[in-house]
Scaffold this motif. Structure first.
Motif, mmCIF file in Angstrom:
data_model
loop_
_atom_site.group_PDB
_atom_site.id
_atom_site.type_symbol
_atom_site.label_atom_id
_atom_site.label_comp_id
_atom_site.label_asym_id
_atom_site.label_seq_id
_atom_site.Cartn_x
_atom_site.Cartn_y
_atom_site.Cartn_z
ATOM 1 N N PRO A 24 0.837 -1.205 0.000
ATOM 2 C CA PRO A 24 0.000 0.000 0.000
ATOM 3 C C PRO A 24 0.876 1.262 0.000
ATOM 4 N N ALA A 25 0.393 2.310 -0.610
ATOM 5 C CA ALA A 25 1.146 3.563 -0.673
ATOM 6 C C ALA A 25 1.352 4.144 0.721
ATOM 7 N N ARG A 26 0.367 3.937 1.587
ATOM 8 C CA ARG A 26 0.447 4.440 2.967
ATOM 9 C C ARG A 26 -0.104 3.381 3.901
ATOM 10 N N LEU A 27 0.383 3.376 5.122
ATOM 11 C CA LEU A 27 -0.104 2.419 6.120
ATOM 12 C C LEU A 27 -1.041 3.047 7.140
ATOM 13 N N ASP A 28 -1.191 4.379 7.123
ATOM 14 C CA ASP A 28 -1.950 5.040 8.188
ATOM 15 C C ASP A 28 -3.413 4.606 8.268
ATOM 16 N N LYS A 29 -3.996 4.158 7.184
ATOM 17 C CA LYS A 29 -5.394 3.697 7.226
ATOM 18 C C LYS A 29 -5.483 2.190 7.015
ATOM 19 N N SER A 30 -4.362 1.521 7.098
ATOM 20 C CA SER A 30 -4.314 0.081 6.873
ATOM 21 C C SER A 30 -4.474 -0.677 8.177
ATOM 22 N N THR A 31 -4.986 -1.890 8.064
ATOM 23 C CA THR A 31 -4.989 -2.813 9.192
ATOM 24 C C THR A 31 -3.809 -3.746 9.001
ATOM 25 N N ILE A 32 -2.988 -3.842 10.037
ATOM 26 C CA ILE A 32 -1.780 -4.661 9.977
ATOM 27 C C ILE A 32 -2.036 -5.940 10.753
ATOM 28 N N GLY A 33 -1.955 -7.061 10.069
ATOM 29 C CA GLY A 33 -2.146 -8.359 10.708
ATOM 30 C C GLY A 33 -0.824 -8.897 11.227
ATOM 31 N N LEU A 34 -0.847 -9.479 12.402
ATOM 32 C CA LEU A 34 0.326 -10.124 12.983
ATOM 33 C C LEU A 34 -0.013 -11.591 13.175
ATOM 34 N N LEU A 35 0.698 -12.456 12.478
ATOM 35 C CA LEU A 35 0.431 -13.892 12.520
ATOM 36 C C LEU A 35 1.553 -14.614 13.249
ATOM 37 N N SER A 36 1.211 -15.227 14.366
ATOM 38 C CA SER A 36 2.160 -16.073 15.084
ATOM 39 C C SER A 36 2.070 -17.472 14.500
ATOM 40 N N ILE A 37 3.222 -18.065 14.205
ATOM 41 C CA ILE A 37 3.205 -19.434 13.687
ATOM 42 C C ILE A 37 3.233 -20.451 14.828
ATOM 43 N N SER A 38 3.171 -19.968 16.056
ATOM 44 C CA SER A 38 3.132 -20.803 17.265
ATOM 45 C C SER A 38 4.457 -21.470 17.587
ATOM 46 N N LYS A 39 5.540 -20.894 17.125
ATOM 47 C CA LYS A 39 6.842 -21.381 17.560
ATOM 48 C C LYS A 39 7.211 -20.653 18.844
ATOM 49 N N PHE A 63 -3.352 -12.897 14.969
ATOM 50 C CA PHE A 63 -3.768 -14.232 14.548
ATOM 51 C C PHE A 63 -2.712 -15.227 15.012
ATOM 52 N N MET A 64 -3.117 -16.480 15.207
ATOM 53 C CA MET A 64 -2.168 -17.505 15.629
ATOM 54 C C MET A 64 -2.526 -18.840 14.999
ATOM 55 N N LYS A 65 -1.510 -19.473 14.418
ATOM 56 C CA LYS A 65 -1.707 -20.834 13.921
ATOM 57 C C LYS A 65 -1.774 -21.774 15.121
ATOM 58 N N PRO A 66 -2.546 -22.857 15.036
ATOM 59 C CA PRO A 66 -2.600 -23.802 16.148
ATOM 60 C C PRO A 66 -1.273 -24.518 16.388
ATOM 61 N N THR A 69 3.791 -26.761 12.858
ATOM 62 C CA THR A 69 4.139 -27.901 12.006
ATOM 63 C C THR A 69 3.231 -28.061 10.793
ATOM 64 N N LYS A 70 2.173 -27.276 10.713
ATOM 65 C CA LYS A 70 1.234 -27.382 9.590
ATOM 66 C C LYS A 70 0.883 -25.993 9.081
ATOM 67 N N PRO A 71 0.418 -25.899 7.835
ATOM 68 C CA PRO A 71 -0.046 -24.611 7.317
ATOM 69 C C PRO A 71 -1.213 -24.073 8.146
ATOM 70 N N ILE A 76 -8.368 -19.152 9.379
ATOM 71 C CA ILE A 76 -7.417 -18.112 9.787
ATOM 72 C C ILE A 76 -6.957 -17.319 8.570
ATOM 73 N N LEU A 77 -6.622 -18.022 7.500
ATOM 74 C CA LEU A 77 -6.201 -17.337 6.282
ATOM 75 C C LEU A 77 -7.311 -16.448 5.739
ATOM 76 N N GLN A 78 -8.531 -16.933 5.779
ATOM 77 C CA GLN A 78 -9.657 -16.145 5.284
ATOM 78 C C GLN A 78 -9.866 -14.894 6.126
ATOM 79 N N ALA A 79 -9.739 -15.019 7.437
ATOM 80 C CA ALA A 79 -9.883 -13.852 8.312
ATOM 81 C C ALA A 79 -8.800 -12.814 8.008
ATOM 82 N N ILE A 80 -7.585 -13.266 7.778
ATOM 83 C CA ILE A 80 -6.498 -12.341 7.438
ATOM 84 C C ILE A 80 -6.809 -11.619 6.133
ATOM 85 N N VAL A 81 -7.237 -12.359 5.130
ATOM 86 C CA VAL A 81 -7.552 -11.767 3.826
ATOM 87 C C VAL A 81 -8.672 -10.737 3.957
#
Length: 93
Positions: A24-39, A63-66, A69-71, A76-81
């Motif tokens: 995006p050209a700017r982040l000020d109006k963006s929602t930033i997702g943080l995904l933990s892979i659970s490591k 967001f957090m993967k369960p 070891t797996k995708p 979760i992917l749909q919620a991020i999108v």
């Protein structure tokens, strides 16, 4: 223009080429997702990132993967999108 090649890190039989999306050209109006892979320690890393983004007034979704070891499961992917403009994935290696 430099072309970025992204490969799916799962055990795919035939890799798919995906063009890099323009940031995006700017982040000020963006929602930033943080995904933990659970490591181990990935949440601590993302806690710090979230606090810093929040202090600057950014909207952050977590967001957090369960398991690492797996995708990530499709819901979760749909919620991020649906809810995020950009995503940071928290690896802890």
């Amino acid at each position: 223009m430099t072309r970025y090649q992204m490969l799916d890190p799962t055990a795919e039989l035939s890799p798919q080429r995906r063009a890099r999306r323009a940031p995006p050209a700017r982040l000020d109006k963006s929602t930033i997702g943080l995904l933990s892979i659970s490591k181990e320690r990935s949440n601590e890393f993302l806690d710090t990132i979230a606090a810093r983004l929040d202090a600057r007034g950014f909207k952050v979704e977590r967001f957090m993967k369960p398991t690492h070891t797996k995708p990530a499961p499709e819901p979760i992917l749909q919620a991020i999108v649906e809810r995020c403009d950009v995503v940071v994935v928290g690896l802890a290696d």
